[in-house]
Write an enzyme that holds these catalytic residues in place. Structure first.
Site, PDB file in Angstrom:
ATOM      1  N   GLU A  25       0.823  -1.205   0.000  1.00 15.62           N
ATOM      2  CA  GLU A  25       0.000   0.000   0.000  1.00 15.62           C
ATOM      3  C   GLU A  25       0.858   1.256   0.000  1.00 15.62           C
ATOM      4  O   GLU A  25       0.426   2.305  -0.475  1.00 15.62           O
ATOM      5  CB  GLU A  25      -0.909  -0.015   1.238  1.00 15.62           C
ATOM      6  CG  GLU A  25      -2.111   0.910   1.122  1.00 15.62           C
ATOM      7  CD  GLU A  25      -3.124   0.692   2.235  1.00 15.62           C
ATOM      8  OE1 GLU A  25      -4.281   1.108   2.053  1.00 15.62           O
ATOM      9  OE2 GLU A  25      -2.775   0.106   3.278  1.00 15.62           O
ATOM     10  N   HIS A  61       7.908 -26.985  -1.419  1.00 18.33           N
ATOM     11  CA  HIS A  61       7.292 -28.140  -2.069  1.00 18.33           C
ATOM     12  C   HIS A  61       6.151 -27.722  -2.997  1.00 18.33           C
ATOM     13  O   HIS A  61       5.440 -28.573  -3.524  1.00 18.33           O
ATOM     14  CB  HIS A  61       6.789 -29.127  -1.009  1.00 18.33           C
ATOM     15  CG  HIS A  61       7.894 -29.734  -0.218  1.00 18.33           C
ATOM     16  ND1 HIS A  61       8.378 -31.008  -0.433  1.00 18.33           N
ATOM     17  CD2 HIS A  61       8.651 -29.229   0.783  1.00 18.33           C
ATOM     18  CE1 HIS A  61       9.367 -31.268   0.403  1.00 18.33           C
ATOM     19  NE2 HIS A  61       9.556 -30.204   1.163  1.00 18.33           N
ATOM     20  N   LYS A 107     -13.174   1.970  -3.312  1.00 15.08           N
ATOM     21  CA  LYS A 107     -14.225   2.222  -2.327  1.00 15.08           C
ATOM     22  C   LYS A 107     -15.352   3.058  -2.926  1.00 15.08           C
ATOM     23  O   LYS A 107     -16.544   2.779  -2.706  1.00 15.08           O
ATOM     24  CB  LYS A 107     -13.644   2.933  -1.105  1.00 15.08           C
ATOM     25  CG  LYS A 107     -12.833   2.057  -0.166  1.00 15.08           C
ATOM     26  CD  LYS A 107     -12.369   2.865   1.039  1.00 15.08           C
ATOM     27  CE  LYS A 107     -11.552   2.027   1.994  1.00 15.08           C
ATOM     28  NZ  LYS A 107     -11.083   2.813   3.159  1.00 15.08           N
TER      29      LYS A 107
END
Length: 451
Positions: free
Chosen positions: A286, A307, A421
């Protein structure tokens, strides 16, 4: 012993002349931060927070934590992003990633308001059935969609169970000092409040009441946590990268970025560090991802991810570098025993500690990945203590600020988050967003028609 940045594995990737060349830029970034003349200078309260924090509120946090410990089985922390990640990371670092499952004399701690999943919220409500519950609502405004929905649900749950008077003793709000929807509601209903400082952004707020209240509820010594951060504040205040490991880390990141190493993988060898990885990813992602530039923060836990992602990291696109956070001491250990039949062929490890095996996995991996062309940094840490955690937090915060300035971005804003937003508010039908909603719905309809 305190933190130490080991750069020996970088010798084939970075020359001494490159450190010398970037020093003047680091000094400039340091001066911007120190003088408060750089971008985002309104949000630099975190820089001196370990020495300048509100001592009276700090004591109230400890009193409230004891009250919560004595009155509930379950503590719900409601918040999103920096409003919960730092606290959760600290709790799992100090206690365990299995904190809720271990026998303890502190409440189980769950987190709400960090997604819009109805299943997650429903399951959490179900877990609370028949239990005594307290909640901590963390929001500067009180209107952020995800936590606001969760708070509405849990406030109603507490009021039904305990009545309004009983519920107000179980609701704690961390919010703006004087304004905002949540602050006004808390004052009206009589909830105890703590402050989100005006000059500290969410991702830098773990050492404020935002993080400290949940951390203290888990039984963690917040005095020792702040002591570690306080010493780090003094330790990481020299612009010389040869004496300041936080600044050297920031410098190395940017040297490698200019060599097209655009992804940093933060690696740990303990599941207790998984949420610290997540906190780190928000902090750097951010802060730096702006203006079409930035180092993408990723993470892995070894040897688990060796793995799965190990093949790519060893031989895939050479776009990444790794930073390993390595701990000298473990909180617990196992000694490998002897099997008379040696079914698994592991008798050669008889008498060895699991921590030693884990260390050898690190040694093998760092050598292999260096050989594979992946630059390796190692941040050596002494132990899993509050003091060390305080230093780790401040180390990364200071490095992030310097690194952001080296990238020529404002490390303290988040315009891209605000963009999503606004669009979400419009699509949800929030009053005042009607015109934008029509535009967005038309865009969605057009995209769907072209499928």
């Amino acid at each position: 012993m305190s933190l130490k940045l080991e750069t020996g594995y970088l010798k084939s990737f970075i020359g001494e002349d490159e450190y010398e060349a970037i020093q003047s830029q680091v000094t400039c970034a340091h001066e911007l931060l120190k003088s408060k003349k750089g971008p985002g200078s309104d949000f630099l309260g975190w820089v001196t927070l370990p020495t300048d924090y509100d001592k009276e509120e700090f004591e109230r946090i400890k009193v409230a934590a004891k009250k919560i410990q004595n009155s509930c089985d379950i503590f719900i922390v409601i918040g999103i992003g920096g409003s919960y990640l730092g606290a959760r990371a600290a709790i799992e670092f100090m206690k365990s990633d299995k904190y809720n499952d271990l026998r303890k004399d502190t409440p189980a701690i769950y987190y709400a308001g960090n997604s819009l999943s109805s299943s997650h919220l429903s399951e959490l409500v179900e877990i609370c059935e028949g239990k005594d519950v307290c909640i901590n609502m963390i929001s500067k405004s009180g209107t952020t969609t995800e936590p606001a929905i969760a708070f509405r649900i849990f406030r109603e749950l507490l009021e039904k169970k305990y009545g309004k008077e009983g519920a107000k003793e179980r609701i704690f709000c961390t919010t703006d000092r004087a304004k905002g929807t949540l602050k006004h509601l808390a004052d009206k209903e009589g909830y105890e409040t703590f402050v989100v400082p005006d000059d500290v952004g969410g991702r830098f707020s773990v050492l404020t009441a935002v993080g400290l209240l949940p951390i203290a509820v888990a039984g963690i010594d917040i005095d020792a946590l702040m002591a570690g951060a306080r010493d780090a504040q003094h330790k990481y205040d020299d612009p010389d990268i040869e004496s300041n490991d936080a600044y050297k880390y920031a410098a190395i990141r940017n040297i490698l970025y200019r060599k097209d190493k655009t992804v940093e993988v933060l690696v740990s060898y303990s599941p207790r560090f998984v949420l610290m990885n997540e906190w780190w990813k928000q902090l750097f992602g951010e802060s730096e991802g702006k203006n079409n530039r930035g180092i993408y923060p990723s993470s892995a836990v070894f040897s688990t991810d060796l793995h799965s992602l190990g093949q790519f990291m060893q031989e895939g696109t050479r776009m990444m570098f790794e930073t390993t956070v390595l701990f000298d001491k473990r909180t617990r250990d196992f000694t490998i025993g002897f099997d008379p039949e040696n079914v698994d062929g592991l008798n050669f490890l008889e008498g060895k500690k699991m921590s030693w095996v884990n260390k050898m996995a690190f040694e093998a991996t760092v050598l292999a990945h260096t050989e594979g062309g992946v630059p390796q940094l190692v941040l050596e840490c002494p132990d899993f203590t509050e003091y060390t955690l305080g230093e780790i937090i401040y180390f990364f915060e200071k490095a992030c600020a310097i690194s952001g300035y080296l990238l020529a971005v404002n490390p303290f804003n988040q315009p891209g988050v605000e963009n999503y937003k606004k669009k979400m508010f419009a699509l949800l039908g929030k009053p005042g967003y009607e015109a934008e909603r029509e535009v967005l719905e038309a865009q969605i309809a057009k995209a769907q028609s072209e499928l």
